[in-house]
Scaffold this active site. Structure first.
Site, mmCIF file in Angstrom:
data_model
loop_
_atom_site.group_PDB
_atom_site.id
_atom_site.type_symbol
_atom_site.label_atom_id
_atom_site.label_comp_id
_atom_site.label_asym_id
_atom_site.label_seq_id
_atom_site.Cartn_x
_atom_site.Cartn_y
_atom_site.Cartn_z
ATOM 1 N N GLU A 162 25.617 4.836 -36.695
ATOM 2 C CA GLU A 162 24.716 5.416 -37.701
ATOM 3 C C GLU A 162 23.893 6.594 -37.176
ATOM 4 O O GLU A 162 22.689 6.676 -37.393
ATOM 5 C CB GLU A 162 23.795 4.331 -38.270
ATOM 6 C CG GLU A 162 24.539 3.212 -38.952
ATOM 7 C CD GLU A 162 23.627 2.113 -39.481
ATOM 8 O OE1 GLU A 162 22.395 2.258 -39.390
ATOM 9 O OE2 GLU A 162 24.154 1.094 -39.972
ATOM 10 N N GLU B 255 32.237 -3.416 -41.777
ATOM 11 C CA GLU B 255 31.141 -4.269 -42.258
ATOM 12 C C GLU B 255 31.269 -4.526 -43.760
ATOM 13 O O GLU B 255 30.316 -4.393 -44.517
ATOM 14 C CB GLU B 255 29.782 -3.640 -41.947
ATOM 15 C CG GLU B 255 29.543 -3.341 -40.483
ATOM 16 C CD GLU B 255 28.157 -2.774 -40.205
ATOM 17 O OE1 GLU B 255 27.243 -2.962 -41.043
ATOM 18 O OE2 GLU B 255 27.976 -2.154 -39.132
#
Length: 444
Positions: A235, A342
């Site tokens: 991220e 995810e």
């Protein structure tokens, strides 16, 4: 002679009966058994994985781990479900810096739970992936402090910002119960205040690079040959509407944008055979994909060993087949394998326009109850997603669900997974299984 013939006839009949029994058990060519597990249904396409919590990894109740608070009976079913349906695992929290490396120095590591996670995978012949080495969140505050002054207190200034005033409280961004609640640790907004609440001046560039190198070498080196894939950096992209390619994190503030290249270099040094992955969310958004492509090209131009793209795929029931097809087509153009890292599919009313992974916003995107005809719409959306995944099977290697069931999901209110809180398959499970069965019938 009659006795011999009778015995011969009996032997022939017995052989035929045995042959028929074996044929029924293993399935004859042209009449394959209908698969009953996710990993069997998709074995010709990609690995099917799941994020497991500490309870599953250790098999021990009596402690709260991640979002899980399970009875012994529930945990037993959770473990059985993981073993039955999945051939790949990732630890939801216990490989992250705040949990695996909470204190400075060679004795500052805590490997108990990451070791248990790896052992669970090895004992059950599973493909083991590691999450994550470098992230702006869930990093222990000492990473970003200079060692000589980390115990000092008071207010200090860095980059014209004042830090060191207030520690975050539960429910605040960066505090217990927010991003640290699901992923276990401190937030990462800044050096103090509502981010990492450091008490002293920040580390120098050289200090932080050495901290990162030592951390990566130690963690990756410990599991060399066991953990096959690592999320090296997680991220790091800025939001699609932000002017900068990268997030303004502590890593970029102290080291600079080259912290990503350094992290991949250190990971490759520690395990040259590991698959090294960059992982991010909202890659369904073209603006973020464009930033990703720019980042990957920069790394490849520097001969940095980046081997795969991780797209988190936190989506909602409003996501269409066409959107996912476009996403995977664009990601495949990068030329690296795609890993769905995810996966979950939110069916809360407030989460239908959000593909982010910001825990601080989690309550707002899982509230308001579930959408109308929730099971049907979730089933349709999951089916559309897996049709797109199969279409792009040549690019996609892993599909990992973020949690075993709805009860232990970080978005429990959004009921985002294939199994309910008691590990019963939901209609979405049947929809996902049917996509694989239909694809095989059609020769895909």
């Amino acid at each position: 002679m009659k006795a011999q013939r009778s015995n011969l006839n009996f032997s022939i009949i017995s052989f035929i009966a045995m042959f028929l029994l074996i044929g029924t058990t293993v399935g004859f060519a042209g009449t394959p058994e209908t698969p009953t597990t996710l990993k069997d249904a998709y074995k010709d396409y990609f690995k099917i994985g799941v994020a497991i919590n500490r309870l599953v990894a250790t098999g021990a109740t009596g402690q709260r781990a991640d979002n899980a608070n399970r009875t012994p009976e529930q945990l037993e079913k959770d473990i059985a479900l993981v073993k039955k349906h999945f051939n790949c695992i990732v630890s939801e929290n216990d490989c992250k810096p705040s949990l695996i490396h909470p204190n400075r120095g060679p004795d500052g590591y805590v490997f108990d739970y990451s070791d248990a996670f790896v052992k669970f995978g090895e004992d059950n012949d599973m493909y083991i992936t590691g999450h994550t080495l470098i992230w702006h969140s869930q990093v222990p505050r000492w990473f970003f402090q200079t060692a000589e002054t980390e115990e000092t207190s008071g207010v200090f200034t860095f980059n014209n910002q004042v830090f060191g005033q207030v520690a975050p409280q539960a429910g605040e961004r960066g505090g217990p119960g927010t991003r640290g609640g699901r992923r276990g640790g401190f937030g990462g907004g800044g050096f103090g205040g509502r981010g990492g609440f450091n008490s002293g001046p920040p580390a120098t560039r050289e200090e932080l690079i050495e901290t990162m190198r030592e951390h990566i070498h130690t963690v990756v080196g410990r599991y060399k040959g066991k953990i096959k894939v690592w999320d090296v950096v997680n991220e790091a992209l800025g939001d699609s509407d932000a002017p900068n390619m990268l997030r303004n994190s502590q890593w970029t503030q102290i080291i600079g944008d080259d912290f990503i290249a350094l992290a991949f270099k250190f990971a490759h040094e520690a395990d040259p055979d590991a698959i090294l992955r960059y992982n991010d969310y909202s890659l369904e958004n073209k603006g973020r994909r464009d930033k990703l492509k720019k980042l990957v090209k920069q790394l490849q131009d520097q001969n940095i060993p980046i081997h795969a793209i991780g797209t988190q795929t936190h989506i909602s029931a409003s996501m269409t087949y066409e959107q996912m097809d476009e996403t995977f087509t664009d990601l495949a153009s990068i030329g690296l394998p795609i890993h769905i890292t995810e996966l979950d599919l939110n069916i809360s009313t407030r989460g239908q326009r959000n593909t982010g992974a910001n825990i601080a916003d989690n309550a707002s995107v899982t509230g308001g109850g579930v959408i109308s005809e929730a099971d049907q719409r979730q089933s349709e959306a999951y089916a559309n997603l897996f049709r797109a995944l199969i279409k792009h099977k040549d690019s996609i290697e892993l599909v990992v669900f973020w949690g075993v069931n709805d009860a232990v999901s970080w978005r429990a209110q959004g009921r985002p997974l294939l199994f309910d809180g008691e590990d019963n398959p939901k209609p979405a499970f049947e929809a996902v299984m049917n996509v694989a069965i239909e694809a095989k019938k059609n020769g895909n």
